[in-house]
Design a protein around this motif. Sequence first.
Motif, PDB file in Angstrom:
ATOM      1  N   HIS A 157       0.809  -1.229   0.000  1.00 29.43           N
ATOM      2  CA  HIS A 157       0.000   0.000   0.000  1.00 29.43           C
ATOM      3  C   HIS A 157       0.837   1.272   0.000  1.00 29.43           C
ATOM      4  N   ARG A 158       2.060   1.168  -0.472  1.00 35.20           N
ATOM      5  CA  ARG A 158       2.947   2.338  -0.405  1.00 35.20           C
ATOM      6  C   ARG A 158       2.316   3.585  -1.017  1.00 35.20           C
ATOM      7  N   SER A 159       1.553   3.383  -2.096  1.00 29.86           N
ATOM      8  CA  SER A 159       0.950   4.529  -2.779  1.00 29.86           C
ATOM      9  C   SER A 159      -0.110   5.223  -1.917  1.00 29.86           C
ATOM     10  N   GLU A 160      -0.572   4.535  -0.860  1.00 31.91           N
ATOM     11  CA  GLU A 160      -1.557   5.175   0.030  1.00 31.91           C
ATOM     12  C   GLU A 160      -0.913   5.795   1.265  1.00 31.91           C
ATOM     13  N   MET A 161       0.405   5.785   1.300  1.00 29.43           N
ATOM     14  CA  MET A 161       1.073   6.233   2.527  1.00 29.43           C
ATOM     15  C   MET A 161       1.179   7.757   2.616  1.00 29.43           C
ATOM     16  N   ASN A 162       0.858   8.465   1.531  1.00 26.04           N
ATOM     17  CA  ASN A 162       0.790   9.929   1.604  1.00 26.04           C
ATOM     18  C   ASN A 162       2.132  10.530   2.037  1.00 26.04           C
ATOM     19  N   LEU A 163       3.223   9.917   1.566  1.00 21.35           N
ATOM     20  CA  LEU A 163       4.557  10.309   2.035  1.00 21.35           C
ATOM     21  C   LEU A 163       4.903  11.770   1.755  1.00 21.35           C
ATOM     22  N   ASP A 164       4.268  12.351   0.731  1.00 21.88           N
ATOM     23  CA  ASP A 164       4.572  13.739   0.369  1.00 21.88           C
ATOM     24  C   ASP A 164       3.822  14.774   1.201  1.00 21.88           C
ATOM     25  N   ALA A 165       2.971  14.310   2.107  1.00 22.27           N
ATOM     26  CA  ALA A 165       2.136  15.268   2.840  1.00 22.27           C
ATOM     27  C   ALA A 165       2.992  16.265   3.616  1.00 22.27           C
TER      28      ALA A 165
ATOM     29  N   MET B  65       9.794   8.195  15.391  1.00 22.75           N
ATOM     30  CA  MET B  65       9.932   9.653  15.257  1.00 22.75           C
ATOM     31  C   MET B  65       8.613  10.353  14.959  1.00 22.75           C
ATOM     32  N   GLY B  66       7.671   9.646  14.364  1.00 16.97           N
ATOM     33  CA  GLY B  66       6.534  10.300  13.731  1.00 16.97           C
ATOM     34  C   GLY B  66       5.472  10.799  14.688  1.00 16.97           C
ATOM     35  N   ALA B  67       4.644  11.707  14.173  1.00 20.22           N
ATOM     36  CA  ALA B  67       3.503  12.180  14.938  1.00 20.22           C
ATOM     37  C   ALA B  67       2.391  11.148  14.847  1.00 20.22           C
ATOM     38  N   ALA B  68       1.620  11.014  15.940  1.00 21.08           N
ATOM     39  CA  ALA B  68       0.480  10.088  15.962  1.00 21.08           C
ATOM     40  C   ALA B  68      -0.544  10.688  16.909  1.00 21.08           C
ATOM     41  N   GLY B  69      -1.732  10.924  16.421  1.00 24.61           N
ATOM     42  CA  GLY B  69      -2.715  11.595  17.267  1.00 24.61           C
ATOM     43  C   GLY B  69      -2.117  12.903  17.766  1.00 24.61           C
ATOM     44  N   LYS B  70      -2.098  13.060  19.100  1.00 23.22           N
ATOM     45  CA  LYS B  70      -1.546  14.295  19.668  1.00 23.22           C
ATOM     46  C   LYS B  70      -0.048  14.208  19.946  1.00 23.22           C
ATOM     47  N   LEU B  71       0.495  13.010  19.808  1.00 25.06           N
ATOM     48  CA  LEU B  71       1.932  12.831  20.053  1.00 25.06           C
ATOM     49  C   LEU B  71       2.711  13.538  18.938  1.00 25.06           C
TER      50      LEU B  71
ATOM     51  N   GLU C 247       2.186  17.696   6.643  1.00 22.79           N
ATOM     52  CA  GLU C 247       2.231  17.056   7.956  1.00 22.79           C
ATOM     53  C   GLU C 247       1.949  15.576   7.733  1.00 22.79           C
ATOM     54  N   TRP C 248       2.452  14.721   8.635  1.00 20.98           N
ATOM     55  CA  TRP C 248       2.328  13.279   8.402  1.00 20.98           C
ATOM     56  C   TRP C 248       1.978  12.607   9.721  1.00 20.98           C
ATOM     57  N   ILE C 249       0.696  12.680  10.051  1.00 25.54           N
ATOM     58  CA  ILE C 249       0.245  12.194  11.350  1.00 25.54           C
ATOM     59  C   ILE C 249      -0.443  10.844  11.177  1.00 25.54           C
ATOM     60  N   ALA C 250       0.105   9.813  11.849  1.00 25.63           N
ATOM     61  CA  ALA C 250      -0.462   8.466  11.734  1.00 25.63           C
ATOM     62  C   ALA C 250      -1.902   8.491  12.219  1.00 25.63           C
ATOM     63  N   GLY C 251      -2.758   7.783  11.502  1.00 27.61           N
ATOM     64  CA  GLY C 251      -4.168   7.742  11.884  1.00 27.61           C
ATOM     65  C   GLY C 251      -4.977   8.862  11.237  1.00 27.61           C
ATOM     66  N   ARG C 252      -4.303   9.934  10.800  1.00 24.17           N
ATOM     67  CA  ARG C 252      -5.010  11.020  10.141  1.00 24.17           C
ATOM     68  C   ARG C 252      -4.570  11.144   8.672  1.00 24.17           C
ATOM     69  N   ASP C 253      -3.245  11.278   8.465  1.00 28.38           N
ATOM     70  CA  ASP C 253      -2.747  11.458   7.107  1.00 28.38           C
ATOM     71  C   ASP C 253      -2.462  10.139   6.399  1.00 28.38           C
ATOM     72  N   TYR C 254      -2.338   9.066   7.166  1.00 31.99           N
ATOM     73  CA  TYR C 254      -2.167   7.737   6.572  1.00 31.99           C
ATOM     74  C   TYR C 254      -2.535   6.696   7.605  1.00 31.99           C
ATOM     75  N   THR C 255      -2.972   5.516   7.120  1.00 36.33           N
ATOM     76  CA  THR C 255      -3.398   4.465   8.037  1.00 36.33           C
ATOM     77  C   THR C 255      -2.933   3.076   7.588  1.00 36.33           C
ATOM     78  N   ALA C 256      -2.407   2.977   6.350  1.00 36.85           N
ATOM     79  CA  ALA C 256      -2.167   1.654   5.775  1.00 36.85           C
ATOM     80  C   ALA C 256      -1.176   0.833   6.590  1.00 36.85           C
ATOM     81  N   ALA C 257      -0.101   1.470   7.058  1.00 34.99           N
ATOM     82  CA  ALA C 257       0.934   0.753   7.804  1.00 34.99           C
ATOM     83  C   ALA C 257       1.841   1.769   8.469  1.00 34.99           C
ATOM     84  N   PRO C 258       2.498   1.369   9.552  1.00 32.03           N
ATOM     85  CA  PRO C 258       3.531   2.245  10.113  1.00 32.03           C
ATOM     86  C   PRO C 258       4.883   1.943   9.467  1.00 32.03           C
ATOM     87  N   THR C 259       5.775   2.930   9.398  1.00 34.34           N
ATOM     88  CA  THR C 259       7.165   2.691   8.993  1.00 34.34           C
ATOM     89  C   THR C 259       8.032   2.912  10.229  1.00 34.34           C
ATOM     90  N   CYS C 260       9.362   2.738  10.075  1.00 34.71           N
ATOM     91  CA  CYS C 260      10.282   2.991  11.197  1.00 34.71           C
ATOM     92  C   CYS C 260      10.006   4.363  11.784  1.00 34.71           C
TER      93      CYS C 260
END
Length: 488
Positions: free
Chosen positions: A233-241, A261-267, A243-256
Amino acid sequence: MCSTLRSRGVRWRLLAAILLAFVVPLAEAAKVDLDPSNWGHEAGQDCISCHTKSSAGLARQWQDSAHAAAGVNCMDCHQADVSEPDAMEHEGQIIATVVSPKDCGRCHTTELEQQQGSVHAEAYAIIADRVPALADNVTGPEMRAAGCDQCHGSVIKVKGDGTLDPDTWPNSGIGRINPDGSKGSCSSCHGRHRFSKAQAREPAACDRCHSGPDSPDKEIFEASKHGMLYTSHRSEMNLDASEWIAGRDYTAAPTCVTCHMGAAGKLPTTHDVGLRNAWSLNTPVSERQYLVVLDDGSELEQPASAKAPKRNSEIEKADGTIAKVKTVATPKRRRQAMSLVCLECHSKTFTAGFMKQFDNVVELYNTKFGTPARAIMGDLYERELLTPTPFDEPIEFTYWELWHDEGARARHGAAMASPNHAWWEGMYLVGRNFYSRFLPQVRDVAGADAQDIIDRHVMAKERHQWLQNPNWPNPILGFGSNTEDADG
Ligand code: HEC
Ligand code: HEC
Ligand code: HEC
Ligand code: HEC
Ligand code: HEC
Ligand code: HEC
Ligand code: HEC
Ligand code: HEC
């Protein structure tokens, strides 16, 4: 039933709120000094005109970057003061080839602070004790430049004319010591001259260093369900966004990056990669770790078995300087921060269950193999059955690989959900090598002392009872955890 569920939800939200109040100051919201009067150096156009011919590819990478779009030019990064050790005259300007984190931090203050405080910035310091043994003796000092230093970083040396010593540069190691004293290299993860955040969000940004026997995170991620979904699902990962907040900007999978390092919810997102890790996984015996944040911006990891340092108390750092304790993150807090990431895509029960399975593997490794093997090695050195020189006897290699290679693989595999690395390439090899190589070598080395050493550190331990008891494991449970039967 319903009300318990609801009250648990409320409690969890409360916990999350307390936690965020704690974690957010550690990973402060972006403080960016993006004041356009900071860039657009007038000499930049000359650099571009000439370098478009002399190094067209490089100039083109810059042209395609967010920097060029914003008007940040060559001189904005490469300008130097004559007082800097690596300053040199070039086409009428004073420039430096090295663009250190401090140089980037002129504009990117938050990333600089977080990166300088992170374990990544200490990566050169941690190899000091092992270089003579592994690099210099077992192979040769040439291997520092081409091996260890490419990942950990070199100490960049400047020659008299301001040019860089080829024994120490090119290098973009993660804890490189720069001529201006700053640590690390932002182009470890952000390839130049594009310096793209989309590119850095890819697992490939980490793979160059986090692959191979001792930190096989690339292999583990690819073999996990997360890796499976990321690939599909790489094409759904919205890598160019932006901001890149897990659960909001992408949901398909987490990366390292999502988890470390990434934002998630309010984190919030952070350049401090160690923040969310509760354990030290690459040590002979793993310990849960405090993260001690000092008032000069640096950080220390301290084993949780020691007493937590108090706020405002003074601590002497490895370099002899004194700093005051600003905050201490307990291993529990760090674990909660990591779990907040999971909770964007998984339930609380699922996440807690997974973490339990992971912690169990670490504890098993520690009690069954890590602690006894370390104690045996200590005993062998103390009784002078081994020379004090590291890596001149077979058992020293066996022990090293036991914790550093298969031992680390097992623990990383369990942490990041690759059953293959947790078991076949991990704990299976730990067990095989402990019983079929390490212990026989102890017998060879220790002669008459061997039985005493093995009895004390191995046979006396419940986990090794099966060696003496043909009825082990317990036929009903199938696990060797039932002490009553074992003793009987
Ligand atoms: C008239 C042409 C010209 C101009 C103007 C020019 N350069 Fe260069 N630059 C070169 C050439 C040629 C090299 C050597 C290329 C090589 O080593 O392959 C070089 C090398 C460099 C290096 C690498 C030095 C090293 O140690 O490897 C940097 C960095 C650099 N230039 C930056 C700049 C900056 C910044 C400017 C603007 C102030 C600039 N250049 C202006 C032609 C130019
Ligand atoms: C955002 C900051 C930034 C900008 C803008 C920038 N550079 Fe660089 N440049 C770097 C970094 C970082 C390095 C890596 C040096 C090091 O090891 O620290 C580098 C390295 C170089 C090198 C030597 C390394 C190599 O790959 O050969 C040259 C030459 C160079 N830059 C030229 C330029 C020119 C010409 C421009 C403008 C077209 C430019 N740079 C714009 C940050 C920048
Ligand atoms: C492919 C990149 C790479 C190379 C080459 C490399 N390391 Fe590392 N090293 C790492 C990474 C990544 C870690 C962090 C492991 C972790 O925390 O999971 C690490 C961890 C360490 C540690 C801390 C604990 C441990 O795992 O042992 C030491 C010490 C160390 N390396 C020394 C060295 C020495 C000495 C060399 C060269 C003889 C070397 N490394 C070569 C990437 C590398
Ligand atoms: C360990 C790899 C790594 C290193 C080293 C690193 N970065 Fe990053 N950087 C990233 C990743 C990944 C992102 C995207 C994070 C996200 O979107 O949550 C990023 C994003 C950024 C952004 C965009 C921030 C935003 O909110 O748009 C800037 C600016 C940045 N980094 C600057 C730096 C600077 C300056 C350094 C050196 C002090 C540095 N980075 C070192 C991985 C790294
Ligand atoms: C003179 C100021 C300045 C310096 C120095 C500087 N940057 Fe930037 N950087 C910017 C600006 C301006 C942007 C664009 C911000 C935007 O688009 O919102 C940017 C954007 C970025 C981004 C985000 C790119 C993307 O994909 O959106 C990264 C990553 C980054 N910089 C890394 C670096 C690194 C690494 C260095 C040092 C090698 C560096 N910057 C040096 C001003 C600077
Ligand atoms: C140039 C090499 C390099 C790159 C690229 C790199 N790392 Fe590391 N990383 C290291 C080394 C070396 C260490 C060990 C540092 C230490 O223990 O001081 C490390 C340590 C870590 C740790 C362990 C922190 C801890 O708690 O001990 C994490 C997590 C980590 N890196 C994540 C990442 C992620 C995520 C990326 C990619 C976005 C990345 N790294 C990119 C070399 C690298
Ligand atoms: C689903 C989330 C997730 C993903 C994806 C992930 N990690 Fe991890 N990683 C973890 C957890 C959880 C731990 C264990 C943390 C602890 O110590 O409690 C861990 C541990 C580590 C460690 C060892 C740190 C230590 O405690 O010594 C390194 C290094 C690391 N990861 C790097 C990576 C790299 C590189 C990637 C991508 C190739 C990656 N991770 C992908 C969650 C993740
Ligand atoms: C961006 C969303 C996302 C995040 C964040 C995330 N995961 Fe996942 N994870 C998934 C998806 C989607 C699956 C696949 C679900 C399935 O098919 O079983 C999955 C699967 C898993 C699986 C395998 C489940 C199984 O039964 O096969 C484990 C274990 C797991 N995740 C653990 C974690 C942990 C631990 C974290 C946090 C450190 C985490 N995940 C963070 C999306 C995520």
